[in-house]
Scaffold this motif. Structure first.
Motif, PDB file in Angstrom:
ATOM      1  N   ARG A 164       0.948  -1.136  -0.037  1.00  0.00           N
ATOM      2  CA  ARG A 164       0.027   0.018   0.073  1.00  0.00           C
ATOM      3  C   ARG A 164       0.883   1.464   0.014  1.00  0.00           C
ATOM      4  N   PHE A 165       2.025   1.142   0.516  1.00  0.00           N
ATOM      5  CA  PHE A 165       2.961   2.475   0.686  1.00  0.00           C
ATOM      6  C   PHE A 165       4.278   2.049  -0.283  1.00  0.00           C
ATOM      7  N   LEU A 166       3.851   1.393  -1.544  1.00  0.00           N
ATOM      8  CA  LEU A 166       4.890   1.420  -2.293  1.00  0.00           C
ATOM      9  C   LEU A 166       5.528   2.673  -2.874  1.00  0.00           C
ATOM     10  N   HIS A 167       4.598   4.036  -2.997  1.00  0.00           N
ATOM     11  CA  HIS A 167       5.365   5.300  -3.350  1.00  0.00           C
ATOM     12  C   HIS A 167       5.063   6.192  -2.110  1.00  0.00           C
ATOM     13  N   ILE A 168       5.697   5.700  -0.734  1.00  0.00           N
ATOM     14  CA  ILE A 168       5.539   6.521   0.338  1.00  0.00           C
ATOM     15  C   ILE A 168       6.584   7.667   0.039  1.00  0.00           C
ATOM     16  N   ALA A 169       6.245   8.781   0.851  1.00  0.00           N
ATOM     17  CA  ALA A 169       6.993  10.064   0.668  1.00  0.00           C
ATOM     18  C   ALA A 169       8.152  10.036   1.873  1.00  0.00           C
ATOM     19  N   TYR A 170       9.104  10.782   1.758  1.00  0.00           N
ATOM     20  CA  TYR A 170      10.301  10.759   2.676  1.00  0.00           C
ATOM     21  C   TYR A 170      10.555  12.130   3.164  1.00  0.00           C
ATOM     22  N   HIS A 171      10.837  12.521   4.212  1.00  0.00           N
ATOM     23  CA  HIS A 171      11.207  13.745   4.643  1.00  0.00           C
ATOM     24  C   HIS A 171      12.579  13.899   5.436  1.00  0.00           C
ATOM     25  N   ASP A 172      13.659  14.514   5.187  1.00  0.00           N
ATOM     26  CA  ASP A 172      14.795  14.362   5.659  1.00  0.00           C
ATOM     27  C   ASP A 172      14.823  15.031   7.292  1.00  0.00           C
ATOM     28  N   PHE A 173      15.686  14.512   8.221  1.00  0.00           N
ATOM     29  CA  PHE A 173      15.501  15.077   9.411  1.00  0.00           C
ATOM     30  C   PHE A 173      16.220  16.446   9.512  1.00  0.00           C
ATOM     31  N   GLU A 174      15.568  17.320  10.222  1.00  0.00           N
ATOM     32  CA  GLU A 174      16.040  18.730  10.539  1.00  0.00           C
ATOM     33  C   GLU A 174      16.038  19.146  11.800  1.00  0.00           C
ATOM     34  N   GLY A 175      16.174  18.115  12.695  1.00  0.00           N
ATOM     35  CA  GLY A 175      16.347  18.536  14.109  1.00  0.00           C
ATOM     36  C   GLY A 175      14.863  18.486  14.798  1.00  0.00           C
ATOM     37  N   ILE A 176      14.741  18.946  15.751  1.00  0.00           N
ATOM     38  CA  ILE A 176      13.380  19.004  16.462  1.00  0.00           C
ATOM     39  C   ILE A 176      12.410  19.918  15.726  1.00  0.00           C
ATOM     40  N   ALA A 177      11.198  19.401  15.419  1.00  0.00           N
ATOM     41  CA  ALA A 177      10.631  20.205  14.615  1.00  0.00           C
ATOM     42  C   ALA A 177       9.827  21.198  15.154  1.00  0.00           C
ATOM     43  N   ASP A 178      10.508  22.478  15.746  1.00  0.00           N
ATOM     44  CA  ASP A 178       9.888  23.467  16.377  1.00  0.00           C
ATOM     45  C   ASP A 178      10.169  24.773  15.658  1.00  0.00           C
ATOM     46  N   ASN A 179      10.711  24.685  14.336  1.00  0.00           N
ATOM     47  CA  ASN A 179      10.771  25.833  13.515  1.00  0.00           C
ATOM     48  C   ASN A 179       9.796  25.907  12.237  1.00  0.00           C
ATOM     49  N   VAL A 180       9.027  26.936  12.522  1.00  0.00           N
ATOM     50  CA  VAL A 180       7.853  27.115  11.547  1.00  0.00           C
ATOM     51  C   VAL A 180       8.446  27.266  10.321  1.00  0.00           C
ATOM     52  N   ASP A 181       9.721  27.616   9.819  1.00  0.00           N
ATOM     53  CA  ASP A 181      10.200  27.340   8.492  1.00  0.00           C
ATOM     54  C   ASP A 181       9.983  25.888   7.885  1.00  0.00           C
ATOM     55  N   GLU A 182      10.192  24.974   8.702  1.00  0.00           N
ATOM     56  CA  GLU A 182      10.216  23.509   8.120  1.00  0.00           C
ATOM     57  C   GLU A 182       8.768  23.286   7.578  1.00  0.00           C
ATOM     58  N   ARG A 183       7.751  24.038   7.945  1.00  0.00           N
ATOM     59  CA  ARG A 183       6.510  23.464   7.318  1.00  0.00           C
ATOM     60  C   ARG A 183       6.309  23.531   5.926  1.00  0.00           C
ATOM     61  N   GLU A 184       6.858  24.358   5.260  1.00  0.00           N
ATOM     62  CA  GLU A 184       6.813  24.383   3.808  1.00  0.00           C
ATOM     63  C   GLU A 184       7.654  23.119   3.215  1.00  0.00           C
ATOM     64  N   ARG A 185       8.547  22.669   3.657  1.00  0.00           N
ATOM     65  CA  ARG A 185       9.352  21.520   3.316  1.00  0.00           C
ATOM     66  C   ARG A 185       8.696  20.123   3.451  1.00  0.00           C
ATOM     67  N   LEU A 186       8.032  20.355   4.764  1.00  0.00           N
ATOM     68  CA  LEU A 186       7.107  19.103   4.991  1.00  0.00           C
ATOM     69  C   LEU A 186       5.960  18.817   4.094  1.00  0.00           C
ATOM     70  N   VAL A 187       5.133  19.981   3.852  1.00  0.00           N
ATOM     71  CA  VAL A 187       3.961  19.760   2.830  1.00  0.00           C
ATOM     72  C   VAL A 187       4.641  19.446   1.392  1.00  0.00           C
ATOM     73  N   ARG A 188       5.889  20.040   1.062  1.00  0.00           N
ATOM     74  CA  ARG A 188       6.373  19.711  -0.237  1.00  0.00           C
ATOM     75  C   ARG A 188       6.816  18.229  -0.356  1.00  0.00           C
ATOM     76  N   ASP A 189       7.329  17.576   0.638  1.00  0.00           N
ATOM     77  CA  ASP A 189       7.921  16.281   0.718  1.00  0.00           C
ATOM     78  C   ASP A 189       6.658  15.378   0.885  1.00  0.00           C
ATOM     79  N   LEU A 190       5.637  15.775   1.539  1.00  0.00           N
ATOM     80  CA  LEU A 190       4.181  14.896   1.530  1.00  0.00           C
ATOM     81  C   LEU A 190       3.765  14.628   0.193  1.00  0.00           C
TER      82      LEU A 190
END
Length: 283
Positions: A164-190
């Motif tokens: 079911r997850f043959l084409h699952i997404a991946y997001h590289d670790f950026e440290g503890i996710a408390d930086n709002v700037d990471e939101r854009e990259r989370l959405v992009r990678d998903l």
């Protein structure tokens, strides 16, 4: 606003409130409305379903004490969602204890003594801001999920559940996710996927409904457990042909009319399971 401390600050009382509610030394009782009385029927149902999702996640062993989070959009809104109070175990969460926040970090309704986890806010607000067709977001730190998140090979199509997850997404670790700037990259990678592996971190899934999200989470967790078990056997693994993998993936995707794939078929049975064990999630 969402704060970094665990406990909520003492409420500030205006002059108008002081006139209605005398000082503590006065023999008066302050009447407080229940959460159910303060929200719409639609929001209350969403709260019950989300609380059930937390309890089920605990029941199936996918928790890490008070860490991690599951959220759902407040019905009828595009900028508000419900999330757990940071300080409560999943097994304690009920419909009234869920905190209502907006995507800007403002707390709109909180009947607990706790706040929202900052990393939880960043991750969940990112999805709720960008994907208005996805009402529920879940994130876990399970041993199997974290183990697979650290594997260079990613999630392998070892069994039907995994396909079911043959084409699952991946997001590289950026440290503890408390930086709002990471939101854009989370959405992009998903992207348009229903699940994403957060490298060196854990799992993240989305669903059009709470039952759909729990269904994806349960199956992704099983896929990760299967992989950890299979790789530990130190034996050659077999894989179906790519065309079979692609066909299986397509047929397992959640789509309108696929009650089982969307989690709708199992949800009433799961609620019955919870009600037999402890129906207090509905409070």
């Amino acid at each position: 606003m969402v704060r970094r401390n665990d406990r909520a600050a003492a409420p500030q009382i205006s002059q108008g409130e002081s006139a209605i509610n005398p000082p503590v030394s006065s023999p008066a009782i302050k009447v407080v409305k229940s959460v159910r009385e303060q929200v719409s029927a639609e929001e209350w149902q969403a709260r019950v379903d989300l609380a059930a999702c937390y309890r089920l996640t605990a029941m199936y062993g996918m928790t890490e004490m008070i860490a991690n989070h599951i959220s759902c959009r407040v019905p009828g809104t595009t900028d508000q969602f419900l999330i757990n109070a940071y300080g409560m175990l999943y097994e304690e969460i009920d419909a009234s204890s869920l905190i209502k926040v907006d995507v800007e970090g403002n707390t709109l309704l909180n009947a607990t003594d706790y706040d929202v986890n900052v990393a939880g806010f960043v991750i969940h607000s990112a999805i709720h801001m960008a994907k208005h067709d996805m009402d529920c977001v879940a994130h876990t730190h399970t041993p199997a999920g974290m183990a697979v998140s650290a594997m260079e090979c990613g999630l392998l199509p070892l069994a039907q559940t995994s396909m079911r997850f043959l084409h699952i997404a991946y997001h590289d670790f950026e440290g503890i996710a408390d930086n709002v700037d990471e939101r854009e990259r989370l959405v992009r990678d998903l992207g348009d996927n229903e699940a994403m592996i957060l490298r060196n971190h854990g799992l993240l899934v989305v669903g059009r409904t709470v039952p759909a999200a729990f269904n994806v989470l349960f199956r992704l967790e099983r896929a990760c457990q299967t992989q950890v078990m299979a790789l530990s056997c130190n034996t050659k693994l077999i894989y179906p042909p790519q065309n079979i993998l692609e066909d299986t993936y397509e047929r397992m995707l959640p789509k309108p009319g696929r009650a089982a794939r969307n989690g709708e078929l199992a949800w009433p049975a799961l609620l019955r399971k919870l009600d037999r064990a402890d129906p207090s999630y509905r409070d």
